[in-house]
Design an enzyme around this catalytic site. Structure first.
Site, PDB file in Angstrom:
ATOM      1  N   LYS A   1      -4.754  -4.608  -6.523  1.00 54.29           N
ATOM      2  CA  LYS A   1      -3.753  -3.521  -6.487  1.00 54.29           C
ATOM      3  C   LYS A   1      -2.578  -3.918  -5.601  1.00 54.29           C
ATOM      4  O   LYS A   1      -1.443  -3.568  -5.885  1.00 54.29           O
ATOM      5  CB  LYS A   1      -4.377  -2.208  -6.005  1.00 54.29           C
ATOM      6  CG  LYS A   1      -4.524  -2.097  -4.486  1.00 54.29           C
ATOM      7  CD  LYS A   1      -4.609  -0.650  -4.009  1.00 54.29           C
ATOM      8  CE  LYS A   1      -4.921  -0.541  -2.530  1.00 54.29           C
ATOM      9  NZ  LYS A   1      -3.828  -0.812  -1.592  1.00 54.29           N
ATOM     10  N   ASN A   2      -2.863  -4.674  -4.534  1.00 54.14           N
ATOM     11  CA  ASN A   2      -1.788  -5.010  -3.606  1.00 54.14           C
ATOM     12  C   ASN A   2      -0.887  -6.121  -4.144  1.00 54.14           C
ATOM     13  O   ASN A   2       0.176  -6.370  -3.591  1.00 54.14           O
ATOM     14  CB  ASN A   2      -2.350  -5.390  -2.234  1.00 54.14           C
ATOM     15  CG  ASN A   2      -2.889  -4.168  -1.502  1.00 54.14           C
ATOM     16  OD1 ASN A   2      -2.605  -3.034  -1.888  1.00 54.14           O
ATOM     17  ND2 ASN A   2      -3.673  -4.392  -0.460  1.00 54.14           N
TER      18      ASN A   2
ATOM     19  N   ARG B   1       2.728   2.879   0.357  1.00 60.82           N
ATOM     20  CA  ARG B   1       3.640   2.069   1.161  1.00 60.82           C
ATOM     21  C   ARG B   1       4.591   1.255   0.295  1.00 60.82           C
ATOM     22  O   ARG B   1       5.229   0.332   0.759  1.00 60.82           O
ATOM     23  CB  ARG B   1       2.836   1.118   2.072  1.00 60.82           C
ATOM     24  CG  ARG B   1       1.691   1.772   2.729  1.00 60.82           C
ATOM     25  CD  ARG B   1       1.504   1.618   4.193  1.00 60.82           C
ATOM     26  NE  ARG B   1       2.405   0.804   4.925  1.00 60.82           N
ATOM     27  CZ  ARG B   1       3.162   1.275   5.920  1.00 60.82           C
ATOM     28  NH1 ARG B   1       3.150   2.561   6.211  1.00 60.82           N
ATOM     29  NH2 ARG B   1       3.924   0.462   6.588  1.00 60.82           N
TER      30      ARG B   1
ATOM     31  N   ASP C   1      -2.664   4.631   4.305  1.00 57.66           N
ATOM     32  CA  ASP C   1      -3.845   4.984   5.090  1.00 57.66           C
ATOM     33  C   ASP C   1      -3.527   5.193   6.569  1.00 57.66           C
ATOM     34  O   ASP C   1      -2.708   4.475   7.133  1.00 57.66           O
ATOM     35  CB  ASP C   1      -4.869   3.857   4.968  1.00 57.66           C
ATOM     36  CG  ASP C   1      -5.364   3.715   3.551  1.00 57.66           C
ATOM     37  OD1 ASP C   1      -5.501   4.749   2.883  1.00 57.66           O
ATOM     38  OD2 ASP C   1      -5.604   2.581   3.118  1.00 57.66           O
TER      39      ASP C   1
ATOM     40  N   ASP D   1      -9.020  -5.909   5.867  1.00 59.39           N
ATOM     41  CA  ASP D   1      -9.654  -5.004   4.902  1.00 59.39           C
ATOM     42  C   ASP D   1     -11.119  -5.364   4.629  1.00 59.39           C
ATOM     43  O   ASP D   1     -11.783  -4.667   3.864  1.00 59.39           O
ATOM     44  CB  ASP D   1      -8.900  -5.046   3.565  1.00 59.39           C
ATOM     45  CG  ASP D   1      -7.443  -4.714   3.704  1.00 59.39           C
ATOM     46  OD1 ASP D   1      -7.005  -3.709   3.150  1.00 59.39           O
ATOM     47  OD2 ASP D   1      -6.723  -5.476   4.388  1.00 59.39           O
TER      48      ASP D   1
ATOM     49  N   VAL E   1      -5.222  -6.895  13.609  1.00 61.51           N
ATOM     50  CA  VAL E   1      -4.058  -6.665  12.733  1.00 61.51           C
ATOM     51  C   VAL E   1      -3.543  -5.231  12.870  1.00 61.51           C
ATOM     52  O   VAL E   1      -2.352  -5.001  13.083  1.00 61.51           O
ATOM     53  CB  VAL E   1      -4.411  -6.994  11.266  1.00 61.51           C
ATOM     54  CG1 VAL E   1      -3.232  -6.692  10.346  1.00 61.51           C
ATOM     55  CG2 VAL E   1      -4.819  -8.460  11.135  1.00 61.51           C
TER      56      VAL E   1
END
Ligand code: EPU
Length: 436
Positions: free
Chosen positions: A24-25, A94, A118, A307, A329
């Site tokens: 998805k990113n 975002r 998020d 993640d 991060v």
């Protein structure tokens, strides 16, 4: 859409095969890249997640004709930019800030809402704004938005204080059509960023990337053309299914997992005790009776991805002894561990760098380090999830736990994973989606 919950009865070992869908990113950024040309683009391997739906709405608002076909194909064409203000879109993800560059090139102005996404830290966008300003954009902060204007967009030398994925993508999407050359130092070189570079290059952009030195050079061109592009497999999905298989003591072939994107994860798995085998179609993850404790320090790629610590934390609850997660991060990405403690995990969270190697959050008040004592037998619980990856950790915990768990906030999962419940059920999980 009515709110939904997952009801999970844990204790079943997952078994079978699951295919990893597109990232998805990477997919959402590819859709934004298509705005740089008036020619048709075809993007393959697009997942059907809510994040893609939100980005589709954004592109359609701007003027794109978007058609999501069968088999994860998407054709997208923006013959004309009809609207340069996408303010009406709520703060749901975002992505809108990445549209500034393409809109500046096509229409000389852009207005995007403040960003959502998020709740995992402060998540500023100062690197994006500073870089866009250096490239000639005048940016104004308004009540609910950023308004950017540029008569000419020019190349610039940009050095990021931290290798931000989004800010690197912002600059790429702006520099490809800028006048002159751009240099990005301390660039993010995540596989998703490199996938965007592949697409832009196929559209006619001139980009050279030295990933080892985190340097990207871009020579602006006058126009870009349409493209056929393929989105890389989602490495977060791969790790999520892997962790679910391992934590339930299962045996799952994760098809299409790209081993070259998973190095740091596979290294940690070796420290924990293995449980992975490479096969022709993907990676097979096989649960073990016992795991060793380890230390996980998250970092930009090629480090251990931020993640991944959430799904992996469930394995750490099963490992012998004390393990450490050091999140370097995002400053606030360990909140989910409180809920894991309610499932009987033994967890303490600290604002100190527990790993003995200080990070940029040292001396601040961020709870960014955790100690997990194992092994624990997890118990089902009622959990309200607030973000995608934390939500995935709770689902894996529930699959591995004794008894029933009820998980609300499923919309966060749907933003990042396509039909996750169906795919887990196909692996033997007892998971039901019910309306609240
Ligand atoms: N940062 C700044 N200023 C900026 C931009 C970033 O200080 O202008 C800081 C952030 O606050 C953070 C760090 O830099 O502490 C890294 O943020 P980055 O910009 O790399 O993250 P992002 O682009 O907002 C993407 C993914 C995240 C993923 C991170 C790290 C998307 C839409 N999101 O976020 O994915 O965790 O990179 O790899 O691509 C997710 O999929 O669940 C997710 C959160």
């Amino acid at each position: 859409m009515a709110a939904e919950r997952f009801v999970i009865r844990g204790g079943r070992a997952l078994a079978g095969e699951v295919s990893v869908f597109g990232s998805k990113n990477a997919a959402t950024k590819a859709m934004i890249a298509s705005l740089l040309t008036d020619e048709p683009c075809t993007i393959a391997n697009i997942p059907r997640s809510q994040e893609v739906a939100i980005t589709t709405e954004l592109c359609e608002r701007i003027g794109s004709n978007v058609a999501h076909g069968l088999d994860h194909f998407c054709s997208i064409e923006t013959p004309e930019v009809r609207v340069t203000s996408v303010l009406g879109l709520s703060r749901r993800n975002r992505i809108p800030i990445l549209a500034i560059g393409p809109l500046l090139h096509r229409r000389g102005e852009a207005e995007v809402p403040f960003l959502g996404g998020d709740p995992i830290g402060h998540r500023p966008i100062d690197f994006h704004l500073e870089a866009l300003s250096r490239m000639g954009a005048k940016i104004e902060r308004r009540a609910d938005s950023y308004y950017a204007k540029a008569a000419r967009v020019r190349g610039a030398e940009i050095s990021f204080p931290f290798p931000s994925v989004g800010a690197t993508e912002s600059v790429l999407l702006t520099a490809v059509l800028a006048e002159g050359d751009t240099l990005i130092e301390n660039a993010a070189v995540e596989p998703e960023v490199l996938n965007l570079i592949v697409m832009l290059t196929a559209m006619g952009a001139l980009i050279s990337c030295d990933a080892d030195r985190r340097r990207i050079e871009i020579r602006g061109v006058v126009r870009l053309s349409g493209v056929r592009h393929r989105v890389i497999p989602d490495r977060n999905e791969a790790v999520s299914f892997a962790a679910a298989a391992l934590a339930t003591g299962g045996d799952v072939l994760v098809r299409d997992a790209d081993i070259s994107h998973l190095g740091a994860f596979l290294d940690v798995l070796q420290e924990l005790g293995g449980g992975v085998r490479q096969e022709q179609e993907g990676l097979r993850f096989i649960g073990a009776p016992a795991w060793r404790n380890t230390v996980i320090r998250t970092a930009p790629h090629p480090g251990f991805m931020t993640d991944w610590q959430q799904p992996l934390s469930i394995l750490l609850t099963k490992a012998e002894g004390a393990s450490i997660i050091h999140e370097t991060v995002y400053e606030d990405r360990l909140g989910y561990l409180k809920d894991l403690a309610r499932m009987d995990a033994r967890v303490t969270v600290s604002d100190e760098c527990l790993e003995n190697s200080p990070c940029r959050f040292a001396g601040r008040t961020f709870n960014h380090s955790a100690r997990i004592e194992g092994p624990s037998r997890l118990k089902g619980a009622e959990i309200a999830i607030t973000d995608i990856r934390a939500g995935m950790a709770h689902i894996i915990a529930a699959l591995a736990a004794e008894g029933e768990s009820v998980i609300s906030g499923v919309e966060h999962i749907d933003r990042g994973y396509e039909r996750l419940d169906d795919r887990l059920r196909a692996l033997g999980a007892d998971i039901q989606r019910i309306a609240e």
